[in-house]
Each structure stands twice: as C-alpha cells, then as structure tokens.
Design a protein around this motif. Sequence first.
Motif, PDB file in Angstrom:
ATOM      1  N   MET A  73      -4.872  -8.565  -1.897  1.00 19.87           N
ATOM      2  CA  MET A  73      -3.474  -8.553  -1.429  1.00 19.87           C
ATOM      3  C   MET A  73      -2.631  -7.247  -2.096  1.00 19.87           C
ATOM      4  O   MET A  73      -2.031  -6.835  -1.181  1.00 19.87           O
ATOM      5  CB  MET A  73      -2.824  -9.826  -2.107  1.00 19.87           C
ATOM      6  N   GLN A  74      -3.131  -6.924  -3.267  1.00 14.87           N
ATOM      7  CA  GLN A  74      -2.765  -5.534  -3.762  1.00 14.87           C
ATOM      8  C   GLN A  74      -3.142  -4.327  -2.716  1.00 14.87           C
ATOM      9  O   GLN A  74      -1.967  -3.632  -2.596  1.00 14.87           O
ATOM     10  CB  GLN A  74      -3.179  -5.133  -4.957  1.00 14.87           C
ATOM     11  N   SER A  75      -4.073  -4.324  -2.055  1.00 17.06           N
ATOM     12  CA  SER A  75      -4.459  -3.329  -1.170  1.00 17.06           C
ATOM     13  C   SER A  75      -3.346  -3.244  -0.136  1.00 17.06           C
ATOM     14  O   SER A  75      -2.897  -2.316   0.531  1.00 17.06           O
ATOM     15  CB  SER A  75      -5.694  -3.301  -0.826  1.00 17.06           C
ATOM     16  N   HIS A  76      -3.137  -4.356   0.491  1.00 14.40           N
ATOM     17  CA  HIS A  76      -2.354  -4.692   1.824  1.00 14.40           C
ATOM     18  C   HIS A  76      -0.954  -4.075   1.573  1.00 14.40           C
ATOM     19  O   HIS A  76      -0.472  -3.415   1.911  1.00 14.40           O
ATOM     20  CB  HIS A  76      -2.193  -5.942   2.226  1.00 14.40           C
ATOM     21  N   GLU A  77      -0.570  -4.635  -0.050  1.00 17.60           N
ATOM     22  CA  GLU A  77       0.851  -4.216  -0.278  1.00 17.60           C
ATOM     23  C   GLU A  77       1.089  -2.609  -0.462  1.00 17.60           C
ATOM     24  O   GLU A  77       1.899  -1.822  -0.111  1.00 17.60           O
ATOM     25  CB  GLU A  77       1.295  -4.718  -1.560  1.00 17.60           C
ATOM     26  N   LYS A  78       0.118  -2.020  -1.341  1.00 16.64           N
ATOM     27  CA  LYS A  78       0.005  -0.675  -1.368  1.00 16.64           C
ATOM     28  C   LYS A  78      -0.301   0.362  -0.395  1.00 16.64           C
ATOM     29  O   LYS A  78       0.136   1.618  -0.262  1.00 16.64           O
ATOM     30  CB  LYS A  78      -1.025  -0.328  -2.767  1.00 16.64           C
TER      31      LYS A  78
END
Length: 115
Positions: A1-6
């Motif tokens: 999920m962090q990759s999607h946000e970043k």
Amino acid sequence: MQSHEKHGFGLDCVELKESEKPIGICGLLQRPGLVDVDIGYAFLPQFWAKGYALEAASGVLSHAKKNLGMKRIAAIVNEDNTNSICLLEKLNFRYTKMVNPPQGKKEVKLYAAIL
C-alpha cells in the motif's frame, strides 16, 4: 500500500474472475538501485503455466503505458527461472545485463521493454 501512496502504483492481488479467489500478485515497483520502474509478479504454484501471469502482466503494462504514461519498464529475474524468462520474452522484454540488486545475494538478469 505504501508504494501505491508514494508512487501511484504497486503490487495488486490477482483473483479468479469466477470466484474472486486470490491466486497471486502482479504490479509495478520502484526498487532501490534500479533506474526504471519494474514489473513484478508471483503466483501460487497451482496457478503456474495457465496463462494467468501473462494476462495480469499484459494488463499492468497496458495500464503503465495508457494511464501512467510510462515508456519503458524493467524486470529482474533469477537466471535459472526459465518460466519467468519465457513470460518476459512473450511480453517483448529483452535481456539487458546482469545486475546486483541492493538486497540480493546474487546477480539477477535485468530485462527491459519499450512500451
């Protein structure tokens, strides 16, 4: 999920259409040490060699080109993973060189595709 946000992209769950049963993951990653965004995928063994990875990866590449405006995608693969190498070649990826990934213990093959 962090990759999607970043980054606006990341790995997503791949499910069977009929049952919505999760069978693997596929998506785009920005790995440390690699210049290009790369495609990653992993499927449960019982779903190997059935076309699911090709279908999922094709969709990811289409999304990368049409919606994210990407022009080049990379992929890394262990040199003995002939199934993944065959899949990458079907997707028009071409071998570029051997690289040492930051977290990796051994060299991997770097492939790239122009979208």
